[in-house]
Design an enzyme around this catalytic site. Structure first.
Site, PDB file in Angstrom:
ATOM      1  N   ASP A 175     -48.136  72.819   5.979  1.00  0.00           N
ATOM      2  CA  ASP A 175     -47.175  71.793   6.782  1.00  0.00           C
ATOM      3  C   ASP A 175     -45.981  72.068   6.793  1.00  0.00           C
ATOM      4  O   ASP A 175     -45.316  71.559   7.702  1.00  0.00           O
ATOM      5  CB  ASP A 175     -47.934  70.393   6.358  1.00  0.00           C
ATOM      6  CG  ASP A 175     -47.494  70.426   4.902  1.00  0.00           C
ATOM      7  OD1 ASP A 175     -48.063  71.483   4.045  1.00  0.00           O
ATOM      8  OD2 ASP A 175     -48.125  69.308   4.327  1.00  0.00           O
ATOM      9  N   ASP A 180     -56.019  78.497  14.045  1.00  0.00           N
ATOM     10  CA  ASP A 180     -56.243  78.083  15.086  1.00  0.00           C
ATOM     11  C   ASP A 180     -54.943  77.323  15.164  1.00  0.00           C
ATOM     12  O   ASP A 180     -54.066  77.043  16.416  1.00  0.00           O
ATOM     13  CB  ASP A 180     -57.277  77.244  15.295  1.00  0.00           C
ATOM     14  CG  ASP A 180     -57.982  76.916  16.102  1.00  0.00           C
ATOM     15  OD1 ASP A 180     -56.937  77.536  17.294  1.00  0.00           O
ATOM     16  OD2 ASP A 180     -59.186  76.825  16.324  1.00  0.00           O
ATOM     17  N   LYS A 208     -53.340  75.858   2.559  1.00  0.00           N
ATOM     18  CA  LYS A 208     -52.912  74.545   1.908  1.00  0.00           C
ATOM     19  C   LYS A 208     -53.524  74.499   0.606  1.00  0.00           C
ATOM     20  O   LYS A 208     -54.787  73.522  -0.131  1.00  0.00           O
ATOM     21  CB  LYS A 208     -53.884  73.223   2.542  1.00  0.00           C
ATOM     22  CG  LYS A 208     -52.776  73.055   3.974  1.00  0.00           C
ATOM     23  CD  LYS A 208     -52.299  72.261   3.578  1.00  0.00           C
ATOM     24  CE  LYS A 208     -52.045  70.871   2.960  1.00  0.00           C
ATOM     25  NZ  LYS A 208     -50.978  70.072   2.712  1.00  0.00           N
ATOM     26  N   TYR A 248     -64.483  76.638   9.987  1.00  0.00           N
ATOM     27  CA  TYR A 248     -65.209  77.066  11.212  1.00  0.00           C
ATOM     28  C   TYR A 248     -66.768  78.185  11.143  1.00  0.00           C
ATOM     29  O   TYR A 248     -67.237  78.246  11.848  1.00  0.00           O
ATOM     30  CB  TYR A 248     -64.288  78.486  11.814  1.00  0.00           C
ATOM     31  CG  TYR A 248     -63.249  77.356  12.977  1.00  0.00           C
ATOM     32  CD1 TYR A 248     -62.402  76.547  12.206  1.00  0.00           C
ATOM     33  CD2 TYR A 248     -62.726  77.899  14.076  1.00  0.00           C
ATOM     34  CE1 TYR A 248     -61.329  76.215  12.953  1.00  0.00           C
ATOM     35  CE2 TYR A 248     -61.639  77.411  14.770  1.00  0.00           C
ATOM     36  CZ  TYR A 248     -61.085  75.761  13.771  1.00  0.00           C
ATOM     37  OH  TYR A 248     -60.781  75.907  14.458  1.00  0.00           O
TER      38      TYR A 248
END
Ligand code: NAP
Length: 422
Positions: free
Chosen positions: A285, A309, A231, A160
């Site tokens: 995940d 987000d 991740k 971002y």
């Protein structure tokens, strides 16, 4: 500071911040900047203002609102999206609130929300998700009462950060050549047009965010864990590094008050010492499914920008949807409250959508100001409205029976509840 197009209220006082003591000084009649926002902002903004005014009045105080402009309203007044004086006013007055701002997908200007957070250095986007009585009627899950999580989303970096190059430009081809020829990633990128973005995750950005999350857990007795969500299995040097720096903060800066999950099991057989906070980590995940299957095991989450987000919208769904998901951006001696949801343009100007998310963002702002009594009134009044099934279309759609209200009518119910409760 003087402003060109912003009207500073003739009455009211300024909130100030003492850097040395890290204390906010809040008068009983603060001047507070507000951006209504684009799309549904023109409905949820005034509805929120009305509720916060009622909470202030009920506790012997008064807001002096100062309209400031970004997005559509700024284009009308200034012919630009984010005028410098909007940023200056929010910085000077320290505590502000905004509705959603539209960002075009693909082409067009960059996100004004991201720009505001970056320009004001509001580095922690805090998004709590909690149960209120009556939510079981609207939630898509069986046990929404298990949901009590607060997310600390890093707000200034990650993908971002806005460092990206458009397909077909000279710049993107230069970056491709640099990556392939000089950095050793030969033939890694498919031939043909490509868009490239950069994902910076810094030690500074990560550590100050994780500190906020741990401090929050230590200050709140009902919060026993802080989970670093990443991740790092795939993006080792960015998200993996986020995890490692997060653990470094926990291990090096907090002494016995904070222990890691490994220590908990290797040295304590899983027994958590009283008052200590356990820091663990989960791959994003997996975390998304654990949020649904093992909801009550998680308290405070610290996340890089993009993960934060995604996960906060998803958590919001567990308590009924975006209409009720609040948030606030925190920096040093500064806050900008804003709901998680966007500008939902298809509902613009219909006096239809749920203002609860922005109202409860206001609750976060009130807490930051130290007006806990007013904040509690807002929470209780919203809870009363939901449990009485006097709700807007979104909750009405998801519950049996109930009364469907317009945005403004719902705000009026919340105001009356505040008056009754006070
Ligand atoms: P969105 O505006 O959040 O709306 C998505 C859906 O969520 C709506 O269609 C509606 O669902 C539901 N929803 C959102 N706000 C609601 C409310 N107050 N009450 C009831 N339901 C609500 O997301 P989007 O359509 O992806 O984004 C629209 C624009 O907002 C984009 O330009 C985006 O960039 C921007 N955005 C801004 C912010 C921000 O200002 N911080 C955040 C996110 C997105 P139903 O259709 O099912 O009724």
């Amino acid at each position: 500071m003087s402003y060109d197009k912003i009207e500073v209220p003739s009455s009211g006082s300024k909130i100030t911040y003492d850097e040395e003591t890290d204390e906010l000084n809040v008068p009983d009649d603060p001047i507070v900047p507000i951006i209504y926002g684009d799309g549904i902002g023109s409905d949820v903004g005034p509805a929120t203002q009305k509720v916060l005014d009622a909470a202030a009045e009920a506790t012997g105080r008064e807001f002096n609102w100062m309209r400031v402009y970004a997005g559509e309203s700024a284009r009308e007044k200034y012919d630009e999206n984010l005028p410098q004086e909007t940023v200056d006013a929010m910085s000077e007055y320290r505590v502000s609130i905004k509705g959603p701002l539209t960002t075009p997908v693909g082409a067009g200007f960059r996100s004004l929300n991201v720009a505001l957070r970056k320009r004001l250095d509001l580095y922690a986007n805090v998004r709590p998700t909690y149960f209120l009585e009556g939510i079981d009627e609207v939630s898509p899950v069986k046990r929404p009462q298990d949901m009590d999580m607060i997310m600390f989303r890093e707000n200034t970096e990650d993908v971002y950060a806005g460092i990206e190059w458009e397909a077909g430009t000279e710049e993107v081809e230069e970056v491709r050549d640099f990556v392939e020829d000089e950095m050793g990633f030969d033939s890694t990128i498919h031939d043909g047009p490509v868009g490239i973005g950069i994902k910076p995750i810094t030690e500074f950005g990560t550590k100050r965010l994780v500190r906020e999350a741990i401090d929050y857990a230590l200050e709140n007795d009902d919060k026993n864990t802080v989970t670093l969500v990443h991740k790092g299995n795939i993006m080792k040097f960015t998200e993996g590094q986020f995890r490692d720096w997060g653990y470094e903060v926990a291990e090096e800066e907090y002494g016995d008050e904070v222990i890691t999950e490994d220590t908990l099991w290797e040295e304590r057989d899983g027994e958590q010492p009283e008052d200590a906070v356990v820091v663990n980590d989960r791959i994003a995940d997996n975390m998304l499914q654990q949020m649904l299957t093992r909801t009550d095991e998680y308290d405070v989450l610290a996340l890089p920008n993009l993960n934060g987000d995604y996960l906060s919208d998803s958590a919001g769904a567990q308590i009924g949807g975006l209409g009720i998901a609040p948030g606030a951006n925190f920096g040093t001696g500064k806050v900008l409250a804003e709901p998680v949801h966007g500008s939902a343009p298809k509902y613009e100007g219909q006096d239809k959508v749920n203002p609860t998310a922005m109202i409860l963002s206001g609750r976060l702002m009130l807490e930051y100001m130290g007006w806990d009594d007013a904040a509690d009134l807002v929470r209780d009044a919203v809870e009363q409205a939901i449990s009485a099934k006097t709700v807007t279309y979104d909750f009405h759609r998801q519950m049996e029976g109930g009364e469907k209200l317009a945005t403004s009518e719902y705000a009026q119910v919340v105001v009356e509840n505040i008056e009754d409760l006070a």
